[in-house]
Design a protein around this motif. Sequence first.
Motif, short mmCIF file in Angstrom:
data_model
loop_
_atom_site.label_atom_id
_atom_site.label_comp_id
_atom_site.label_asym_id
_atom_site.label_seq_id
_atom_site.Cartn_x
_atom_site.Cartn_y
_atom_site.Cartn_z
N UNK A 7 0.80 -1.21 0.00
CA UNK A 7 0.00 0.00 0.00
C UNK A 7 0.83 1.26 0.00
N UNK A 8 2.15 1.14 0.30
CA UNK A 8 3.04 2.29 0.30
C UNK A 8 3.66 2.53 -1.07
N UNK A 18 -3.43 2.30 -2.54
CA UNK A 18 -3.97 2.29 -1.18
C UNK A 18 -4.59 0.94 -0.82
N UNK A 19 -5.73 0.61 -1.39
CA UNK A 19 -6.44 -0.61 -1.01
C UNK A 19 -6.98 -1.33 -2.25
N UNK A 29 -7.77 -4.47 -9.29
CA UNK A 29 -8.05 -3.03 -9.32
C UNK A 29 -7.79 -2.46 -7.94
N UNK A 30 -7.03 -1.37 -7.89
CA UNK A 30 -6.67 -0.70 -6.64
C UNK A 30 -7.32 0.67 -6.56
N UNK A 31 -7.61 1.09 -5.35
CA UNK A 31 -7.89 2.50 -5.11
C UNK A 31 -6.57 3.17 -4.83
N UNK A 38 -4.11 15.50 -6.87
CA UNK A 38 -4.79 15.46 -5.59
C UNK A 38 -6.17 14.85 -5.64
N UNK A 39 -6.33 13.76 -6.37
CA UNK A 39 -7.63 13.10 -6.47
C UNK A 39 -7.45 11.59 -6.38
N UNK A 40 -8.49 10.91 -5.93
CA UNK A 40 -8.47 9.45 -5.88
C UNK A 40 -8.79 8.88 -7.25
N UNK A 41 -8.10 7.81 -7.60
CA UNK A 41 -8.29 7.17 -8.89
C UNK A 41 -8.33 5.66 -8.68
N UNK A 42 -8.71 4.94 -9.72
CA UNK A 42 -8.62 3.48 -9.73
C UNK A 42 -7.46 3.08 -10.63
N UNK A 43 -6.69 2.12 -10.19
CA UNK A 43 -5.54 1.65 -10.96
C UNK A 43 -5.72 0.16 -11.22
#
Length: 373
Positions: A7-8, A18-19, A29-31, A38-43
């Motif tokens: 997660x790091x 992150x998770x 798929x990760x959050x 400065x926004x959350x994305x999906x990877x």
Amino acid sequence: MPNETSGERLLARRYRLLTHVGRGGMGTVWQAHDEVLGRDVAVKEVILPHGLTDEERAVHHKRTFREARTAARLGHPGVVTVYDVVEEDGRPWIIMELIKARSLDQVIKQEGPLDIRRAAEIGRQMLAALHAAHQAGVLHRDVKPSNVLITGAGRMGERAVLTDFGIATASGDATLTQTGLVMGSPAYIAPERARGRVAGPASDLWSLGVTLYAMVHGKSPFERSEPMAALVAVISDEPDPPEKGGRLTPVIEGLLRKNPDQRMDAIEAGALLDDIVRQETIDTQRTMAVEYSPDELPGRTLPRPGETPGPEPRDVPGSDAMSGRPDELTRFDSPAELAALAGAAPSAAPADATAREEAVRDDPADDRSEEHT
């Protein structure tokens, strides 16, 4: 780097993983958080099967980059947005819009079969996204409930978003599917693809039809215990009649014609789905009764404070513009009629037409010299 990424981890010196959000056949798929914007994305982390040769691994990498290009050029609210694609550790990672929502598959499993209107609304949103993709020369090739995200609270505010164009093909792209390998979910794949033939827009529409069936019945009509058995069923078996389809039945049956040339097209399916949603909405509406006191009935002009009431306006033949019938009159002749229109029982209703005329002539407030009929 191992598949279970820490997660790091800072991907491409920008996206901090992150998770876990989900896992599928083509990867995890990760959050993540975009440190630059400065926004959350999906990877999407592409996880390749073990035992692949270098050539096969290169083919999968090309497919992933093509997925990113394919989805990014669609730009439709019914398709998940692709922001970026980066290469790290010798493989691609796809950066996408983060949609915190359940998949349609999860909705069906948690809530059971959907009602007809809700299924039709989700179906027509999926169809709009597929039609936009087909217009751009893109096929999805893996339409199924687990690849549809349902956002929003409540049935009227839901948004259906197609995701995972991992095995999509675009016009002009050479095929990257290995010979003899059928990509997709057996219970939702079109018969022509199960036979190894060339897929077209009709193939996605078949999968939409199976998805509509699953929405109202809880599962695909071709679901079997083994993948090969499901493929055989798709090729050889007719689906069970959609007994719970209701008004969706013609759409489901039209989309599940095994011959793609005879299959219902997107325009006809869209029109039927629109009609279902519109009709279901009208049928569930209720008209509320509005109560009037006798002095508030429509057509009665009330005097202003301090103003002496004048005589009732005379009836003028042809004044009923709304009805379009020039000889029909709009008149409230007696307290009994007023009470009846107000919903109260009249205290002394005239028994017949003769008594009614006598009641009118005896009314001192009525100064009319003749009766219009």
